[in-house]
Design a protein around this motif. Structure first.
Motif, mmCIF file in Angstrom:
data_model
loop_
_atom_site.group_PDB
_atom_site.id
_atom_site.type_symbol
_atom_site.label_atom_id
_atom_site.label_comp_id
_atom_site.label_asym_id
_atom_site.label_seq_id
_atom_site.Cartn_x
_atom_site.Cartn_y
_atom_site.Cartn_z
ATOM 1 N N ALA A 29 60.462 56.375 80.231
ATOM 2 C CA ALA A 29 60.452 56.613 81.750
ATOM 3 C C ALA A 29 61.195 57.868 82.097
ATOM 4 N N GLU A 30 62.440 58.052 81.558
ATOM 5 C CA GLU A 30 63.257 59.257 81.969
ATOM 6 C C GLU A 30 62.582 60.541 81.562
ATOM 7 N N LYS A 31 61.945 60.694 80.376
ATOM 8 C CA LYS A 31 61.067 61.751 80.191
ATOM 9 C C LYS A 31 60.022 62.198 81.069
ATOM 10 N N ALA A 32 59.537 61.111 81.565
ATOM 11 C CA ALA A 32 58.378 61.591 82.631
ATOM 12 C C ALA A 32 58.637 62.164 83.754
ATOM 13 N N LEU A 33 59.991 62.282 84.081
ATOM 14 C CA LEU A 33 60.695 62.680 85.436
ATOM 15 C C LEU A 33 61.000 64.365 85.195
ATOM 16 N N ALA A 34 60.268 65.043 85.845
ATOM 17 C CA ALA A 34 60.598 66.445 85.718
ATOM 18 C C ALA A 34 62.008 67.093 86.104
ATOM 19 N N GLY A 35 62.677 66.018 86.979
ATOM 20 C CA GLY A 35 64.116 66.316 87.406
ATOM 21 C C GLY A 35 65.141 66.068 86.338
ATOM 22 N N VAL A 55 57.643 71.270 84.724
ATOM 23 C CA VAL A 55 58.641 71.839 83.909
ATOM 24 C C VAL A 55 57.779 73.075 83.239
ATOM 25 N N LEU A 56 58.560 74.364 83.770
ATOM 26 C CA LEU A 56 58.004 75.486 83.342
ATOM 27 C C LEU A 56 58.573 75.804 81.699
ATOM 28 N N LEU A 57 57.697 75.864 80.833
ATOM 29 C CA LEU A 57 58.139 76.148 79.373
ATOM 30 C C LEU A 57 58.188 77.632 78.696
ATOM 31 N N GLY A 58 59.116 78.186 78.548
ATOM 32 C CA GLY A 58 58.939 79.440 78.019
ATOM 33 C C GLY A 58 59.152 79.668 76.456
ATOM 34 N N GLY A 59 59.160 80.416 76.010
ATOM 35 C CA GLY A 59 59.396 81.049 74.365
ATOM 36 C C GLY A 59 58.307 80.876 73.548
ATOM 37 N N GLY A 60 57.032 80.560 74.101
ATOM 38 C CA GLY A 60 56.060 80.232 73.304
ATOM 39 C C GLY A 60 55.351 81.522 73.180
ATOM 40 N N GLU A 61 54.340 81.567 72.454
ATOM 41 C CA GLU A 61 53.435 82.977 72.142
ATOM 42 C C GLU A 61 52.797 83.346 73.500
ATOM 43 N N HIS A 62 52.262 82.426 73.934
ATOM 44 C CA HIS A 62 51.601 82.510 75.319
ATOM 45 C C HIS A 62 52.361 82.612 76.821
ATOM 46 N N GLY A 70 55.229 63.659 83.662
ATOM 47 C CA GLY A 70 54.640 62.371 83.855
ATOM 48 C C GLY A 70 53.109 62.209 83.813
ATOM 49 N N GLU A 71 52.454 63.347 83.382
ATOM 50 C CA GLU A 71 51.066 63.110 82.992
ATOM 51 C C GLU A 71 50.659 63.320 81.687
ATOM 52 N N ILE A 72 51.527 64.361 80.856
ATOM 53 C CA ILE A 72 51.271 64.517 79.475
ATOM 54 C C ILE A 72 52.302 64.123 78.677
ATOM 55 N N ALA A 73 52.445 63.280 77.682
ATOM 56 C CA ALA A 73 53.238 62.849 76.775
ATOM 57 C C ALA A 73 54.487 62.225 76.981
ATOM 58 N N SER A 75 55.477 60.344 79.462
ATOM 59 C CA SER A 75 55.716 58.908 79.964
ATOM 60 C C SER A 75 55.163 58.215 78.727
ATOM 61 N N ARG A 76 54.606 58.596 77.675
ATOM 62 C CA ARG A 76 54.278 57.964 76.360
ATOM 63 C C ARG A 76 55.199 58.009 75.146
ATOM 64 N N GLY A 77 56.228 58.822 75.405
ATOM 65 C CA GLY A 77 57.254 59.268 74.475
ATOM 66 C C GLY A 77 56.856 60.230 73.489
ATOM 67 N N GLY A 78 55.910 61.064 73.832
ATOM 68 C CA GLY A 78 55.466 62.032 73.042
ATOM 69 C C GLY A 78 56.260 63.236 72.946
ATOM 70 N N SER A 79 57.536 63.267 73.582
ATOM 71 C CA SER A 79 58.207 64.569 73.947
ATOM 72 C C SER A 79 59.797 64.141 73.405
ATOM 73 N N GLU A 80 60.616 65.145 73.091
ATOM 74 C CA GLU A 80 61.891 64.980 72.592
ATOM 75 C C GLU A 80 62.601 65.676 73.588
ATOM 76 N N VAL A 81 63.875 65.361 73.860
ATOM 77 C CA VAL A 81 64.520 66.215 74.641
ATOM 78 C C VAL A 81 66.111 66.358 73.981
ATOM 79 N N TYR A 82 66.478 67.537 74.056
ATOM 80 C CA TYR A 82 67.767 68.013 73.234
ATOM 81 C C TYR A 82 68.714 68.787 74.108
#
Length: 147
Positions: A29-35, A55-62, A70-73, A75-82
């Motif tokens: 639930a916490e991973k799903a909140l942009a804040g 959330v604006l992600l930088g550092g990729g090749e694109h 909240g919509e992609i991964a 809320s389902r635990g598909g991300s890790e936050v460090y």
């Protein structure tokens, strides 16, 4: 035990300055909140758009991409936050793995001893006696801590 950093360095030889990742321990639930994200978070967060809940992600090749946790991964635990933190490794240090790596045979919470630090490589003596050498750029080098 050495009473000073200078004596420790003389005894243990060269060190590897690296970065380790520390889990923020977010629930799904916490991973799903942009804040809950901050500039500098991994995949290196470049910014937060609170209005769009993105959330604006930088550092990729694109370049910078928008991610809606909240919509992609998220809320389902598909991300890790460090958060990142500096770590120094020297021969003789005991480390604890903080993430499983099946291909390398590493298990979260198992320990190892730093056998040597040479030219950007760290050699570990694992609990089972097996030797493992990792380059400073290996992703698993970011998933350890001092034991």
């Amino acid at each position: 035990m050495a009473p000073s950093h200078e004596l420790r360095q003389a005894i243990n030889g060269s060190a590897l300055q690296s970065e380790r990742l520390i889990s923020k321990g977010y629930t799904n639930a916490e991973k799903a909140l942009a804040g809950n994200y901050a500039v500098g978070d991994e995949r290196r967060i470049a910014g937060i758009d609170q209005e769009r809940r993105e959330v604006l992600l930088g550092g990729g090749e694109h370049g910078t991409v928008g991610w809606k946790p909240g919509e992609i991964a998220g809320s389902r635990g598909g991300s890790e936050v460090y958060r990142a933190e500096a770590i120094e490794l020297r021969a003789g240090d005991r480390v604890l793995w903080t993430r499983n790596d099946k291909a390398l045979g590493l298990v979260n919470s198992h320990t190892a001893e730093v056998a040597a630090v040479t030219g950007g490589w760290v050699s570990f003596r694992l609990e089972n006696g097996r030797m493992l050498s990792l380059n400073e750029g290996d992703p698993q080098m970011r998933h350890l801590d001092h034991a």
